[in-house]
Design a protein around this motif. Sequence first.
Motif, PDB file in Angstrom:
ATOM      1  N   GLU A 116      42.089  43.103  35.213  1.00 51.66           N
ATOM      2  CA  GLU A 116      42.843  43.733  36.478  1.00 51.66           C
ATOM      3  C   GLU A 116      41.706  43.625  37.618  1.00 51.66           C
ATOM      4  N   LEU A 117      40.412  44.021  37.096  1.00 50.09           N
ATOM      5  CA  LEU A 117      39.412  44.100  38.257  1.00 50.09           C
ATOM      6  C   LEU A 117      38.968  42.775  38.717  1.00 50.09           C
ATOM      7  N   GLY A 118      38.912  41.716  37.600  1.00 49.35           N
ATOM      8  CA  GLY A 118      38.934  40.493  37.939  1.00 49.35           C
ATOM      9  C   GLY A 118      39.698  39.620  38.896  1.00 49.35           C
ATOM     10  N   GLU A 119      41.102  40.049  38.752  1.00 51.81           N
ATOM     11  CA  GLU A 119      42.064  39.452  39.587  1.00 51.81           C
ATOM     12  C   GLU A 119      41.985  39.991  40.950  1.00 51.81           C
ATOM     13  N   GLN A 120      41.477  41.216  41.104  1.00 50.34           N
ATOM     14  CA  GLN A 120      41.332  42.057  42.291  1.00 50.34           C
ATOM     15  C   GLN A 120      40.149  41.037  43.140  1.00 50.34           C
ATOM     16  N   ALA A 121      39.134  40.978  42.307  1.00 49.22           N
ATOM     17  CA  ALA A 121      37.790  40.298  43.002  1.00 49.22           C
ATOM     18  C   ALA A 121      38.371  38.891  43.326  1.00 49.22           C
ATOM     19  N   ARG A 122      39.197  38.199  42.443  1.00 52.71           N
ATOM     20  CA  ARG A 122      39.437  36.654  42.799  1.00 52.71           C
ATOM     21  C   ARG A 122      40.274  36.609  44.020  1.00 52.71           C
ATOM     22  N   SER A 123      41.034  37.687  44.520  1.00 57.59           N
ATOM     23  CA  SER A 123      41.875  37.531  45.547  1.00 57.59           C
ATOM     24  C   SER A 123      41.100  37.589  46.922  1.00 57.59           C
ATOM     25  N   TYR A 124      39.836  38.300  46.923  1.00 62.88           N
ATOM     26  CA  TYR A 124      38.888  38.272  47.888  1.00 62.88           C
ATOM     27  C   TYR A 124      38.015  36.913  47.748  1.00 62.88           C
ATOM     28  N   MET A 125      37.475  36.383  46.823  1.00 61.44           N
ATOM     29  CA  MET A 125      36.703  35.445  46.554  1.00 61.44           C
ATOM     30  C   MET A 125      37.498  34.192  46.767  1.00 61.44           C
ATOM     31  N   ASP A 126      38.715  34.030  46.737  1.00 60.65           N
ATOM     32  CA  ASP A 126      39.511  32.956  46.953  1.00 60.65           C
ATOM     33  C   ASP A 126      39.716  32.772  48.402  1.00 60.65           C
ATOM     34  N   ALA A 127      39.673  33.847  49.208  1.00 60.94           N
ATOM     35  CA  ALA A 127      39.777  33.991  50.714  1.00 60.94           C
ATOM     36  C   ALA A 127      38.715  33.693  51.366  1.00 60.94           C
ATOM     37  N   GLY A 128      37.514  33.613  50.428  1.00 61.06           N
ATOM     38  CA  GLY A 128      36.278  33.377  51.045  1.00 61.06           C
ATOM     39  C   GLY A 128      35.397  34.607  51.498  1.00 61.06           C
ATOM     40  N   ASN A 129      36.000  35.861  51.000  1.00 59.24           N
ATOM     41  CA  ASN A 129      35.472  37.169  51.799  1.00 59.24           C
ATOM     42  C   ASN A 129      34.705  37.866  50.511  1.00 59.24           C
ATOM     43  N   LEU A 130      33.826  38.660  50.869  1.00 55.68           N
ATOM     44  CA  LEU A 130      33.043  39.295  49.863  1.00 55.68           C
ATOM     45  C   LEU A 130      33.819  40.372  49.217  1.00 55.68           C
ATOM     46  N   VAL A 131      33.463  40.533  47.840  1.00 53.99           N
ATOM     47  CA  VAL A 131      34.146  41.511  47.036  1.00 53.99           C
ATOM     48  C   VAL A 131      34.009  43.046  47.401  1.00 53.99           C
TER      49      VAL A 131
END
Length: 188
Positions: A46-61
């Motif tokens: 779940e945490l990985g998926e949350q982080a991925r959404s930020y990373m995929d958008a080019g944002n810092l987690v």
Amino acid sequence: MAMNLILLGLPGAGKGTQGDLIVKDYPVVHISTGDIFRANLAQNTELGEQARSYMDAGNLVPDEITSAMVADRLGQADVQEHGFMLDGYPRNEDQARFLDQYLQEHGTSVSATLYFEVSDDILRQRLLGRGRADDTPEIIDNRLAVNKAANLPLVDYYQAEGVLHTINGNGDLDGIYQSVKEILDALA
């Protein structure tokens, strides 16, 4: 009691190299935030998926997600038994305060923060010597400036906590590691 260590220093200061030596001689679990992120992403947590959404958008987690991943890793049996050596976390004072509170709630604390202090000239030489395409003098100077802005408040924070040990990282590998061993042997 298990030893809980934090490694601080600018890119090229030798944290990774010294960390590799430390885990050979001391029973601590080396925890890198990069490894934690990769594991959470690979396992689709779940945490990985949350982080991925930020990373995929080019944002810092956000700190909350990063800190939750670190807390999850610190709660695992190997860390509970042997202690830890954090490399890449905390990156700011909010993360440092989170870590302190987490450790206090679990009946422990940071044993030592090892700050590898290296001159800008030597850092530039080391980083240019890696031969990475993105390591141009301009990019290196910017990376150092960005990292100084993040690192120096942490140095002050851990100095105030009474657990900071500044190590001259300008010398040769063996000499630097001897300084590390003196600090860690005094803690053991």
